[in-house]
Design an enzyme around this catalytic site. Structure first.
Site, mmCIF file in Angstrom:
data_model
loop_
_atom_site.group_PDB
_atom_site.id
_atom_site.type_symbol
_atom_site.label_atom_id
_atom_site.label_comp_id
_atom_site.label_asym_id
_atom_site.label_seq_id
_atom_site.Cartn_x
_atom_site.Cartn_y
_atom_site.Cartn_z
ATOM 1 C CB ILE A 38 -0.793 -0.136 1.126
ATOM 2 C CG1 ILE A 38 -2.054 -1.639 0.877
ATOM 3 C CG2 ILE A 38 -2.124 0.914 1.332
ATOM 4 C CD1 ILE A 38 -2.214 -1.501 -0.225
ATOM 5 C CG HIS A 79 -5.671 1.935 0.473
ATOM 6 N ND1 HIS A 79 -6.131 0.487 0.746
ATOM 7 C CD2 HIS A 79 -5.257 2.491 1.989
ATOM 8 C CE1 HIS A 79 -5.751 0.545 2.369
ATOM 9 N NE2 HIS A 79 -5.565 1.695 2.909
ATOM 10 C CG HIS A 103 -3.901 -1.910 12.028
ATOM 11 N ND1 HIS A 103 -4.677 -2.006 10.600
ATOM 12 C CD2 HIS A 103 -4.269 -0.949 11.362
ATOM 13 C CE1 HIS A 103 -5.210 -0.841 10.202
ATOM 14 N NE2 HIS A 103 -4.277 -0.153 10.481
ATOM 15 C CB SER A 140 4.106 3.325 4.381
ATOM 16 O OG SER A 140 3.562 2.637 5.285
ATOM 17 C CB CYS A 154 -0.645 9.349 18.477
ATOM 18 S SG CYS A 154 -0.490 9.036 20.112
#
Length: 775
Positions: free
Chosen positions: A433, A643, A696, A435, A518
């Site tokens: 995607i 995306h 995640h 990074s 964050c």
């Protein structure tokens, strides 16, 4: 008297102490005692910030997510987490949140995560099934209350309401969530009894679904719930936020609670109606300070409006921010490097608490007691209104020249697709995607460059070294379409905000997105310009290192808007179009240097939807038009990707099709590919990359797991239009996780290709664009 209180306060700490404490615990570097000590310190600091308010809020703090906290409070865990032999309560909590706690705990599929209403905060979705049972576990909340009371605070606990809790969840067996209400309400009743026994006079009970369009069944559930929970033992403050009550106004006013809170930060029209409908014994809490943006409140204007209301309601009037201050940074005083003029226009969480105190003082003791503060506030607002830094005539002239043809591709998707075959990609092309891991070395390098200890040449050499490493890794893994890895980018929005005119960047303006993640939203204070190219050098260098196509990576105008703190002096649609025009120039320059695939991320498209469906189309009209304005100046042979993050697409599939991107990649792994159902039903005509690797969580998916997910996708989408990719960018992961996960992902694609080669070829399907694709 005008009673003051908060709905919630940022939990991460002014220096992101919670983030670092969590990540140290997950890595096994520290123990539970140190994590809990950090949490206790942060809770104490947050309460201290509220010490001059009449009530101090408890229960808003969370180690990961307040909805997940509610699931544990109610004893509602998915079946895979109910057997916890050898696993502590805390580690099981993190297993639900992220699939694993520390490296020592066994991995498991994490709970599904999605956006909290129309914000960029993510919550862990409650799961229900036919065996769901609720059991109260209030010890954590009661402990926090006792600690706060011991410290001398006037405590108001906050809990998520039972109906909103059910509404936020998913029933895995296809049953009705509302069927669970009867067994849930006694647990809430017991909770309220225990809060009363703990010495609490008021409880804030959040039911934000009251600002959404509710069916009669959900409206009935609210009546049933609060008639069941009405009690003389404890007073309930029914809290709504993020919008107006509208058709739910009478319902909210008539529920048997001691008071209600409404959000009037952006719309005050309902206030008079609420006052008329509200029984005379109930208090009314007005959310007068915007809890979702960072601009100073107009204190004099608010007082002009509030004084008659205070005269009418007297002690029945409470004052608060519109919603929890979770959605804004902690303290403006941390911004020692921010331009003083722009800083004078802003207000973060601690400053919003002070604004609340000033308003209450002015109402009760008279404006003259705070006259210097009111004058200072007025001066700052006037300066902002007339600042030459805000308005740019050249931008306005360019907007006036936008035409419909600028938002259209030269040809329809089938025609473009034939030209794009020159990319020579295999079936099930693999990509990421954007990074790759942001290592400590990368972050330290950027920091040293910012503080001047690295020269520009040294910084460029370091970043090119990281790009070369990223390209080498991808070629070694065998990916088909590569990315440069984005080592130079601190954030997908902030990076561009730093280089666009009309943006300001903070140093410590952090906001929690989920868990330890964050973000630092940049601030749009003026008209948007692009003074210089932003990505060209990095992408061209990456492409020079490989024969494979390297994607140009850009953030789309809607996401730039929705993930920034946006100016409130002009319509959001206007600001979004300005972003689109500035970013369009970057797209065209990428094409000019030979980049064949350009990805324009619109991760935040859906979260910008208004909470009421009847307002959707107006938003989608300008949002999609802005995306097309940015993307559609390219030639047919250039492949445009987009995306999107965790979103339900069923109700906006036509708008997504109208974007007319050649390929869309979406997060689907935690939803078991369920999100693809709508693409099948709609016969979505373009390419789709459903995520097969949940980034995640630290878990590394098995090849067989990814093959299984793609086979489910193939039941909905023809193989020739499927891409294979992770759910999202990989910046938060470690290389030791990413390399094996992507290696298995490539193996999964190769296995799928081999299986299809051994099958009889399916009949050729005709492709049209008449219904679902526009030029």
């Amino acid at each position: 008297m005008a009673t003051t209180h908060l709905l919630g306060f940022p939990r991460i700490g002014s220096d992101r102490q919670l983030k670092f404490a969590l990540e140290a615990y997950w890595k096994g570097e520290t123990g539970q005692d140190k994590l809990e000590k950090t949490a206790q310190t942060l809770r104490s600091e947050n309460l201290q910030c509220q010490r001059h308010l009449d009530w101090q809020t408890v229960g808003d703090f969370s180690l990961y997510d307040q909805v997940l906290d509610t699931s544990f409070l109610l004893g509602n865990l998915p079946p895979r987490f109910r057997h916890t032999d050898g696993i502590t309560h805390l580690d099981n909590y993190f297993r639900v949140a992220r699939g694993r706690s520390t490296k020592e705990t066994p991995p498991v599929a994490a709970g599904e995560m999605t956006k909290w209403f129309d914000t960029n905060y993510h919550y862990i979705v409650p799961e229900f099934d036919r065996d769901t049972r609720f059991q109260l576990n209030p010890e954590n909340l009661l402990t926090q209350i006792q600690q706060a009371k011991t410290d001398g605070h006037n405590v108001k606990p906050v809990i998520l309401g039972p109906v909103t809790y059910l509404w936020l969840g998913k029933h895995k067996d296809g049953g009705s969530r509302l069927e669970l209400l009867d067994q849930l309400l006694p647990v809430y009743g017991e909770l309220l009894s225990q809060l009363s026994a703990a010495g609490c006079e008021w409880v804030q009970i959040d039911e934000p679904i009251l600002v959404t369009e509710l069916s009669s069944d959900w409206q009935h559930a609210l009546r049933k719930a609060y008639f069941h929970l009405q009690s003389r033992e404890i007073k309930l403050l029914l809290t709504t936020y993020f919008g107006q009550l509208e058709e739910n106004l009478q319902l909210a006013c008539e529920l048997p609670v001691a008071g209600i809170h409404i959000d009037v930060s952006r719309h005050r029209e309902e206030t008079a109606q609420v006052i008329d409908w509200l029984p005379k014994h109930k208090i009314l809490s007005l959310g007068i300070i915007d809890g979702r943006n960072i601009w100073k409140a107009n204190l004099n204007d608010l007082l002009d409006w509030l004084e008659p209301i205070h005269g009418r309601l007297g002690d029945r009037l409470w004052l608060a921010p519109s919603c929890s201050l979770l959605h804004v940074p902690v303290d403006l005083e941390s911004e020692t490097e921010l331009d003083p003029e722009i800083k004078s226009w802003l207000s973060f969480a601690r400053q919003k608490v002070f604004e609340l105190e000033v308003l209450a003082t002015a109402l009760v003791q008279g404006r003259e007691t705070v006259a210097p503060l009111l004058a200072e506030n007025a001066t700052a607002l006037t300066a902002r209104e007339h600042s030459q830094r805000v308005h740019n005539d050249d931008v306005h002239q360019r907007q006036a020249q936008v035409t419909q043809s600028m938002t259209q591709r030269q040809s329809d998707y089938p025609t473009r697709s034939r030209q794009q075959k020159a990319l020579a990609l295999p079936l099930f092309p693999t990509t990421t995607i954007g990074s790759f891991p942001q290592t400590t070395e990368i972050r330290q390098c950027r920091f040293r460059y910012r503080n001047g200890s690295l020269t520009e040449g040294e910084y460029r050499d370091a970043m090119q070294h990281e790009i070369r490493h990223c390209i080498d890794q991808q070629e070694s893994i065998g990916l088909d379409v590569l990315v440069h890895g984005e080592p130079e980018r601190n954030d997908m929005v902030e990076y561009f905000g730093e280089q666009l005119g009309g943006y300001a960047i903070t140093r410590a303006g952090w906001v929690q997105s989920y868990g330890s993640r964050c973000v630092k939203p940049p601030i749009i204070y003026g008209d948007i310009t692009r003074p210089a190219p932003m990505t060209i050098d990095w992408i061209s260098y990456a492409q020079s290192l490989t024969e494979k196509p390297v994607k140009g990576m850009l953030t789309g105008p809607v996401t730039m808007l929705n993930w920034s703190f946006v100016r409130d002096d002009q319509p959001r649609a206007n600001t979004c179009q300005q972003l689109a025009l500035a970013l369009r120039d970057e797209v065209l320059e990428l094409e000019d240097i030979g980049i064949q695939i350009i990805q324009i991320d619109e991760a935040a498209l859906r979260e910008g939807l208004p909470l009421r469906r009847r307002e959707w189309q107006a938003y989608l009209d300008w949002a999609i038009a802005s995306f097309r304005l940015m993307a559609n100046g390219v030639k047919d042979h250039t492949q445009i990707h987009t995306h999107m993050c965790y979103s339900e697409f069923n109700d906006i599939i036509e708008a997504i099709a109208d974007m007319d991107a050649d390929v869309i990649t979406i997060e689907t792994s935690r939803s078991d590919m369920e999100l693809l159902d709508v693409f099948e039903a709609y016969a979505y005509p373009n390419g789709i990359g459903p995520g097969v690797y949940d980034i995640h969580t630290p878990n590394i998916p098995a090849t067989t797991e990814m093959v299984s997910l793609m086979k489910r996708a193939m039941k909905r989408i023809p193989p020739e239009r499927l891409w294979v990719n992770p759910d999202c960018g990989l910046k938060t992961r470690q290389w030791e996780e990413v390399v094996p996960a992507l290696t298995r992902m490539v193996e999964a694609a190769e296995r799928l290709r081999l299986e299809l080669q051994t099958r009889p070829a399916p009949a050729e399907q005709a492709t049209t664009s008449s219904d679902h694709s526009r030029n």
